[in-house]
Scaffold this motif. Structure first.
Motif, PDB file in Angstrom:
ATOM      1  N   GLY A   1       0.942   0.859 -14.960  1.00 17.46           N
ATOM      2  CA  GLY A   1      -0.170   1.774 -14.779  1.00 17.46           C
ATOM      3  C   GLY A   1      -1.509   1.164 -15.106  1.00 17.46           C
ATOM      4  O   GLY A   1      -2.468   1.877 -15.417  1.00 17.46           O
ATOM      5  N   ARG A   2      -1.596  -0.160 -15.001  1.00 20.06           N
ATOM      6  CA  ARG A   2      -2.874  -0.835 -15.223  1.00 20.06           C
ATOM      7  C   ARG A   2      -3.559  -1.051 -13.885  1.00 20.06           C
ATOM      8  O   ARG A   2      -2.957  -1.577 -12.950  1.00 20.06           O
ATOM      9  N   ALA A   3      -4.802  -0.644 -13.795  1.00 20.20           N
ATOM     10  CA  ALA A   3      -5.566  -0.822 -12.560  1.00 20.20           C
ATOM     11  C   ALA A   3      -6.195  -2.213 -12.564  1.00 20.20           C
ATOM     12  O   ALA A   3      -6.975  -2.543 -13.461  1.00 20.20           O
ATOM     13  N   HIS A   4      -5.859  -3.015 -11.564  1.00 19.77           N
ATOM     14  CA  HIS A   4      -6.399  -4.372 -11.469  1.00 19.77           C
ATOM     15  C   HIS A   4      -7.627  -4.432 -10.561  1.00 19.77           C
ATOM     16  O   HIS A   4      -8.279  -5.470 -10.479  1.00 19.77           O
ATOM     17  N   ALA A   5      -7.930  -3.340  -9.904  1.00 21.38           N
ATOM     18  CA  ALA A   5      -9.190  -3.198  -9.156  1.00 21.38           C
ATOM     19  C   ALA A   5      -9.461  -1.716  -8.993  1.00 21.38           C
ATOM     20  O   ALA A   5      -8.530  -0.912  -8.840  1.00 21.38           O
ATOM     21  N   ARG A   6     -10.729  -1.350  -9.032  1.00 21.28           N
ATOM     22  CA  ARG A   6     -11.147   0.029  -8.831  1.00 21.28           C
ATOM     23  C   ARG A   6     -11.906   0.164  -7.512  1.00 21.28           C
ATOM     24  O   ARG A   6     -12.420  -0.807  -6.976  1.00 21.28           O
TER      25      ARG A   6
ATOM     26  N   VAL B   1       1.988  -4.980  -7.371  1.00 22.10           N
ATOM     27  CA  VAL B   1       0.669  -4.374  -7.184  1.00 22.10           C
ATOM     28  C   VAL B   1       0.784  -3.405  -6.017  1.00 22.10           C
ATOM     29  O   VAL B   1       1.262  -3.767  -4.943  1.00 22.10           O
ATOM     30  N   GLU B   2       0.342  -2.179  -6.242  1.00 18.93           N
ATOM     31  CA  GLU B   2       0.333  -1.171  -5.176  1.00 18.93           C
ATOM     32  C   GLU B   2      -1.077  -0.606  -5.048  1.00 18.93           C
ATOM     33  O   GLU B   2      -1.676  -0.191  -6.040  1.00 18.93           O
TER      34      GLU B   2
ATOM     35  N   HIS C   1       0.866  -1.177   0.000  1.00 17.35           N
ATOM     36  CA  HIS C   1       0.000   0.000   0.000  1.00 17.35           C
ATOM     37  C   HIS C   1       0.904   1.229   0.000  1.00 17.35           C
ATOM     38  O   HIS C   1       1.975   1.221   0.613  1.00 17.35           O
ATOM     39  N   SER C   2       0.465   2.266  -0.653  1.00 18.86           N
ATOM     40  CA  SER C   2       1.258   3.490  -0.671  1.00 18.86           C
ATOM     41  C   SER C   2       1.268   4.135   0.710  1.00 18.86           C
ATOM     42  O   SER C   2       0.389   3.887   1.550  1.00 18.86           O
ATOM     43  N   SER C   3       2.245   4.978   0.926  1.00 21.35           N
ATOM     44  CA  SER C   3       2.331   5.674   2.223  1.00 21.35           C
ATOM     45  C   SER C   3       1.113   6.568   2.436  1.00 21.35           C
ATOM     46  O   SER C   3       0.676   6.775   3.573  1.00 21.35           O
ATOM     47  N   ASP C   4       0.541   7.101   1.349  1.00 19.63           N
ATOM     48  CA  ASP C   4      -0.654   7.939   1.472  1.00 19.63           C
ATOM     49  C   ASP C   4      -1.838   7.145   2.009  1.00 19.63           C
ATOM     50  O   ASP C   4      -2.643   7.671   2.797  1.00 19.63           O
ATOM     51  N   ILE C   5      -1.964   5.904   1.572  1.00 23.31           N
ATOM     52  CA  ILE C   5      -3.066   5.058   2.055  1.00 23.31           C
ATOM     53  C   ILE C   5      -2.888   4.779   3.544  1.00 23.31           C
ATOM     54  O   ILE C   5      -3.845   4.880   4.334  1.00 23.31           O
TER      55      ILE C   5
ATOM     56  N   PHE D   1      -5.792  -0.669  -7.402  1.00 21.35           N
ATOM     57  CA  PHE D   1      -4.691  -1.627  -7.302  1.00 21.35           C
ATOM     58  C   PHE D   1      -3.933  -1.537  -8.621  1.00 21.35           C
ATOM     59  O   PHE D   1      -4.424  -2.014  -9.651  1.00 21.35           O
ATOM     60  N   ALA D   2      -2.758  -0.920  -8.632  1.00 19.55           N
ATOM     61  CA  ALA D   2      -2.050  -0.627  -9.874  1.00 19.55           C
ATOM     62  C   ALA D   2      -0.747  -1.413  -9.979  1.00 19.55           C
ATOM     63  O   ALA D   2      -0.092  -1.694  -8.965  1.00 19.55           O
ATOM     64  N   ASP D   3      -0.368  -1.775 -11.231  1.00 13.11           N
ATOM     65  CA  ASP D   3       0.909  -2.446 -11.430  1.00 13.11           C
ATOM     66  C   ASP D   3       1.916  -1.484 -12.054  1.00 13.11           C
ATOM     67  O   ASP D   3       1.661  -0.281 -12.190  1.00 13.11           O
TER      68      ASP D   3
END
Length: 233
Positions: free
Chosen positions: A158-163, A125-126, A5-9, A153-155
């Protein structure tokens, strides 16, 4: 490969308790019916005393969706959507043994579980806020661009694997009959999340080992240890 997870999350949702499981050797020829029935029974018992929207696990996600600027009764977290359908129809559709098992565990715990085909993921995945430039492939084959600040959930490409924080999983990395290696993510934000996520991980890894069998690698992430490394092939 890795998941994080990003630090922002972590900054914005410090109550988050995420678990990650990586498993190799998944096949589509397993029959988890007995376990699915048992988990459905647990869900039925909980729904007999409260609606899905009254469960503390779901209420925590509703607060989180509101904080993200989403109407919680318009965009429901994955586990609430499953519980709502289960309450109305008495069963969930069968898609793939692993997905069916994870969906059943999700309604038993009221905790969202996402499952990704690792072969369709590039490098990592982030879970992070979208920039507005990412691409998302729907199950109907259309390409969308999640708006900036949506949790995705991005790889590495820059593809989002979940929104909307697992509210909608991409058609690109959804589990199929040919899927062998999977990344499974369960996340909770309610008061007893740490205890419940720990129980969920034990339950799911035991089922994986018994049904396939596989030897899953797993961990529970924290702000101090936010990254999960796995092989990924």
């Amino acid at each position: 490969m890795h998941f994080q997870h990003s630090s922002d999350i972590w900054r914005d949702f410090p109550q988050l308790v995420p678990a990650v499981i990586y498993a190799e050797g998944i096949t589509a020829d397993v029959t988890p019916d007995a376990r699915i029935a048992a988990y459905a029974g647990r869900a039925t018992a909980r729904l007999a005393t409260a609606s899905e929207g009254e469960l503390p696990e779901i209420q925590a996600w509703r607060r989180t969706f509101s904080a993200m600027g989403l109407k919680p009764t318009q965009y429901r977290c994955a586990s609430e959507s499953l519980l709502r359908r289960f309450r109305k129809e008495g069963a969930l559709p069968r898609l793939h043994p692993l997905i069916d098992l994870c969906n059943a565990i999700s309604i038993a715990y009221a905790i969202p579980i996402a499952v990704f085909d690792v072969s369709r993921i590039m490098q990592f995945v982030e879970v992070r806020y979208a920039t507005g430039e990412e691409t998302y492939l729907t199950f109907s084959g259309e390409t969308e661009h999640p708006p900036a600040q949506e949790v995705i959930f991005a790889d590495a490409e820059g593809r989002a694997h979940a929104r909307r924080w697992t509210n909608r999983q991409s058609g690109l990395s959804a589990v199929q009959a040919t899927t062998a290696n999977v990344l499974i993510v369960a996340e909770a934000l309610h008061d007893t999340a740490a205890e419940d996520i720990g129980s969920l991980v034990t339950t799911l890894t035991d089922d994986l080992n018994t049904l396939w069998p596989v030897t899953p690698k797993h961990t529970i992430l924290t702000p101090a240890s936010p990254r999960f490394d796995f092989t990924g092939e």
